[in-house]
Enzyme design. Structure first.
Site, mmCIF file in Angstrom:
data_model
loop_
_atom_site.group_PDB
_atom_site.id
_atom_site.type_symbol
_atom_site.label_atom_id
_atom_site.label_comp_id
_atom_site.label_asym_id
_atom_site.label_seq_id
_atom_site.Cartn_x
_atom_site.Cartn_y
_atom_site.Cartn_z
ATOM 1 N N LEU A 196 0.782 -1.042 0.130
ATOM 2 C CA LEU A 196 0.128 0.042 0.066
ATOM 3 C C LEU A 196 0.795 1.295 -0.203
ATOM 4 C CD1 LEU A 196 -2.879 -0.926 2.641
ATOM 5 C CD2 LEU A 196 -2.529 -1.509 0.009
ATOM 6 N N ASP B 99 11.697 3.114 4.430
ATOM 7 C CA ASP B 99 11.300 1.504 4.547
ATOM 8 C C ASP B 99 12.670 1.031 5.064
ATOM 9 O OD1 ASP B 99 8.900 -0.281 3.277
ATOM 10 O OD2 ASP B 99 10.441 -1.350 4.075
ATOM 11 N N SER C 75 -6.896 -0.063 9.980
ATOM 12 C CA SER C 75 -7.384 -1.286 9.681
ATOM 13 C C SER C 75 -8.813 -1.440 9.978
ATOM 14 C CB SER C 75 -6.539 -2.414 9.957
ATOM 15 O OG SER C 75 -7.242 -3.588 9.738
ATOM 16 N N TYR D 219 -1.800 -6.498 16.706
ATOM 17 C CA TYR D 219 -2.283 -5.899 15.359
ATOM 18 C C TYR D 219 -3.495 -5.149 15.705
ATOM 19 C CZ TYR D 219 -3.009 -4.934 10.581
ATOM 20 O OH TYR D 219 -3.470 -4.199 9.249
ATOM 21 N N LYS E 113 -4.068 -0.928 16.027
ATOM 22 C CA LYS E 113 -5.139 -0.339 15.087
ATOM 23 C C LYS E 113 -6.278 0.261 15.858
ATOM 24 C CE LYS E 113 -2.667 -1.309 11.221
ATOM 25 N NZ LYS E 113 -1.880 -0.426 10.664
#
Ligand code: NAD
Length: 258
Positions: A17, A36, A141, A154, A158
């Site tokens: 993405l 990155d 997300s 995770y 989020k």
């Protein structure tokens, strides 16, 4: 804020993405500062995208406030300013709740939540000093709202990002800096191929929760980022938009063809 030739920082820009966002903003006439930890992939991507894309290798899991300030300063060195920050880099660790490793929890929170906080502070300070506003977009997300039992860190990261987005938005809007988030459903990237999409059974499970009948494409997330960064979203503050093929509004499941 500026509408063209913006300086855009994208984290996690080597693939997926983040790379799609970098491509989209370049196509809009902006310059992109691609961050990155995957050096080889990042350098190759930036080279392919041309002179208006600059690669910057950094590990966001050990960032610290100084590291975040260093990334923003490097973007200012390259482009003279920062107009947009896309906090996109993220990781997912999978394990049953009772077996979930402590270091996996810490690592996930560091990359997915703490780094966006630090980058938001550093970029926000730069945008405030420039005095022309700006836009910050956090890649959240559907798991900000929905739960999967083997991805506790995770989901927490989020869920935290939802509030990070809200608090940052209210804190920065007096400076004309709009902060919003995108909460994708299942989009075909390496993260998804290597985690939730590893078998036909997994594919069927995911599609049974996807009324659109297909996974999304990275460009369908990048287009939402372009909207949120641009003048059409001038009154969007502190929101999370869910491009998810209908998952969030679906109760129960939909049939999946073979
Ligand atoms: N693909 C999906 O279906 C989906 C759905 C919802 C949310 N998201 C979110 O979108 C974002 C991008 O996901 P993706 O699918 O493109 O994942 P991806 O794994 O394909 O790409 C993530 C990128 O982040 C980089 N990254 C990871 N850890 C880093 C670190 N410590 N320092 C610097 N860079 C680091 C990786 O090297 C990689 O290039 C993530 O935040 C993810 O949680 C993705």
């Amino acid at each position: 804020m500026r509408e063209t030739d913006r300086a855009v920082i994208v984290t996690g820009a080597a693939q997926g993405l983040g790379l799609a966002c970098a491509e989209r903003f370049l196509a809009e006439g902006d310059r992109v500062f691609m961050v990155d930890v995957k050096e080889e992939a990042l350098l190759a991507a930036a080279k392919r995208l041309g002179a208006r894309a600059v690669a910057h290798v950094a590990d966001l899991s050990t960032l610290g406030a100084e590291g975040a300030a260093g990334i923003v300063a490097a973007c200012v060195d390259a482009f003279g300013r920062v107009d947009v920050l896309i906090n996109n880099a993220g990781i997912i660790v999978q394990a049953d709740f009772l077996d979930f490793p402590e270091d996996g929890f810490d690592q996930t929170i560091a990359v997915n939540l703490k780094a966006p906080f630090l980058m938001g502070q550093a970029a926000g300070r730069q945008m405030k000093a420039q005095g022309e506003g700006g836009a910050i977009i956090n890649m959240s997300s559907v798991n900000a709202e929905l739960a999967i039992p083997n991805t506790v860190a995770y989901a927490c990261s989020k869920g935290g990002m939802k509030q990070l987005t809200a608090v940052m938005a209210i804190g920065l809007i007096p400076h004309g800096i709009r902060v919003n988030a995108i909460g994708p459903g299942t989009i075909m990237t390496d993260m998804v191929r290597q985690s939730v999409m590893q078998s036909d059974a997994a594919r069927r499970t995911i599609l049974s929760r996807t009324p659109a009948g297909r996974c999304g494409e990275p460009s369908e997330i990048a287009s939402v980022a372009a909207f949120l960064a641009g003048p059409d979203a001038s009154y969007m503050v502190g929101q999370t938009i869910y491009p998810d093929g209908g998952r969030m509004v679906l109760n129960y499941t939909v049939p999946v063809p073979d």
